[in-house]
Motif scaffolding. Structure first.
Motif, PDB file in Angstrom:
ATOM      1  N   THR A   1       0.830  -1.191   0.000  1.00  6.86           N
ATOM      2  CA  THR A   1       0.000   0.000   0.000  1.00  6.86           C
ATOM      3  C   THR A   1       0.876   1.256   0.000  1.00  6.86           C
ATOM      4  N   THR A   2       0.312   2.360  -0.448  1.00  7.62           N
ATOM      5  CA  THR A   2       1.023   3.637  -0.379  1.00  7.62           C
ATOM      6  C   THR A   2       0.506   4.491   0.770  1.00  7.62           C
TER       7      THR A   2
ATOM      8  N   ILE B   1       8.052  -3.804   3.712  1.00 10.92           N
ATOM      9  CA  ILE B   1       7.633  -2.793   2.739  1.00 10.92           C
ATOM     10  C   ILE B   1       8.209  -3.213   1.392  1.00 10.92           C
ATOM     11  N   ASP B   2       7.314  -3.573   0.489  1.00  9.52           N
ATOM     12  CA  ASP B   2       7.722  -4.285  -0.723  1.00  9.52           C
ATOM     13  C   ASP B   2       7.956  -3.342  -1.896  1.00  9.52           C
ATOM     14  N   GLN B   3       9.232  -3.178  -2.247  1.00 10.30           N
ATOM     15  CA  GLN B   3       9.574  -2.388  -3.428  1.00 10.30           C
ATOM     16  C   GLN B   3       9.807  -3.266  -4.657  1.00 10.30           C
ATOM     17  N   GLU B   4       9.842  -4.576  -4.460  1.00 10.86           N
ATOM     18  CA  GLU B   4      10.035  -5.470  -5.604  1.00 10.86           C
ATOM     19  C   GLU B   4       8.732  -5.645  -6.386  1.00 10.86           C
TER      20      GLU B   4
ATOM     21  N   GLN C   1       7.747   4.088  -3.644  1.00 15.13           N
ATOM     22  CA  GLN C   1       8.969   4.738  -4.101  1.00 15.13           C
ATOM     23  C   GLN C   1       9.703   5.365  -2.903  1.00 15.13           C
ATOM     24  N   ARG C   2      10.854   5.964  -3.161  1.00  7.57           N
ATOM     25  CA  ARG C   2      11.746   6.380  -2.074  1.00  7.57           C
ATOM     26  C   ARG C   2      11.110   7.418  -1.150  1.00  7.57           C
ATOM     27  N   ASP C   3      10.376   8.405  -1.695  1.00  7.16           N
ATOM     28  CA  ASP C   3       9.806   9.435  -0.836  1.00  7.16           C
ATOM     29  C   ASP C   3       8.745   8.846   0.093  1.00  7.16           C
ATOM     30  N   LYS C   4       7.917   7.950  -0.416  1.00  5.77           N
ATOM     31  CA  LYS C   4       6.894   7.298   0.410  1.00  5.77           C
ATOM     32  C   LYS C   4       7.518   6.324   1.400  1.00  5.77           C
TER      33      LYS C   4
END
Length: 238
Positions: free
Chosen positions: A8-9, A27-30, A35-38
């Motif tokens: 989720t964002t 926290i899944d970035q794959e 993104q980096r700011d969130k």
């Protein structure tokens, strides 16, 4: 430790997981949209909820691993570890000298933007949790050498990609998958390496617990939200 994968964002969901009593969030970035700011907001929300924030970076990349840790996250999870070299590169990227060569910038959230004493910062960051994620037969063929390495804390078995590599995509309870997981478990136990994995139902969770997995991510926040809504609807609309 029991946690949840997050895709989720909305950082409120992260904080809520902590208030619900979970130990960690990945926290899944794959496979997620963060993104980096969130990511900074999610890490802050995890701290408010007294939740350990683990960032699964999108790939085994030196800059991405260091950047994730710069946010002040509790740890980092690195996917697609298939060889000893992959594992060594991940360890180097996540650790400062003398254990690695993580990029140095003291003016980041993890160092209180320069307010934290340098010696404390470098020492504390080298204690951050590092999870190496293995996902296929190539990793299994190199498992003994990977397990012998120092510098990482948990070996995470990705069951879905493992099922695909074994020719039974998505069938994470298939005999082939379970047999390989038990082999991994035996080798990890011999090397005194802690294990983690993913479960999306209670039966799989119990299987992991019974086999000494200590770091378990149960399902995904958005999926659990849907399940909760469906359950409530069935109760209200009889």
């Amino acid at each position: 430790m029991l946690g949840i994968f997050s895709k989720t964002t909305d950082s409120s969901f992260i904080e809520a997981m902590g208030h619900a009593g979970y130990d960690f969030v990945i926290i899944d970035q794959e496979h997620g949209p963060v993104q980096r700011d969130k990511l900074y907001d999610h890490v802050r929300a995890a701290k408010l909820g007294q939740l350990k924030s683990i960032v699964r970076v999108s790939e085994n990349n030196h800059n991405l691993i260091g950047s994730a840790l710069d946010t002040g996250a509790f740890g980092v999870q690195v996917p697609n570890i298939s060889t000893v070299l992959d594992a060594k590169n991940a360890i180097k990227a996540a650790r400062f000298f003398p254990f690695g060569n993580r990029g140095v910038c003291r003016f980041v959230a993890a160092a209180s933007y320069g307010e934290k004493a340098k010696s404390d910062y470098f020492s504390d960051e080298n204690k951050k949790l590092l999870i190496l994620q293995i996902e296929g037969t190539e990793a299994i063929s190199n498992l003994n050498e990977i397990l012998e390495l120092d510098g990482f804390d948990i070996l995470f078995v990705g069951p879905y990609d493992l099922s695909q590599s074994l020719g039974v995509p998505g069938q994470i309870t298939h005999t082939k998958v379970r047999e390989e997981i038990l082999k991994i478990r035996a080798r990890a136990k011999e090397n005194k390496v802690k294990l983690g994995s993913f479960a999306d139902n209670v039966e799989t969770y119990n299987f992991l617990i019974e086999n000494d997995f200590e770091y378990i991510a149960y399902s995904v926040d958005v999926s659990l939200f849907i399940e909760g809504l469906k359950y409530i609807k069935t109760k209200l609309c009889k």
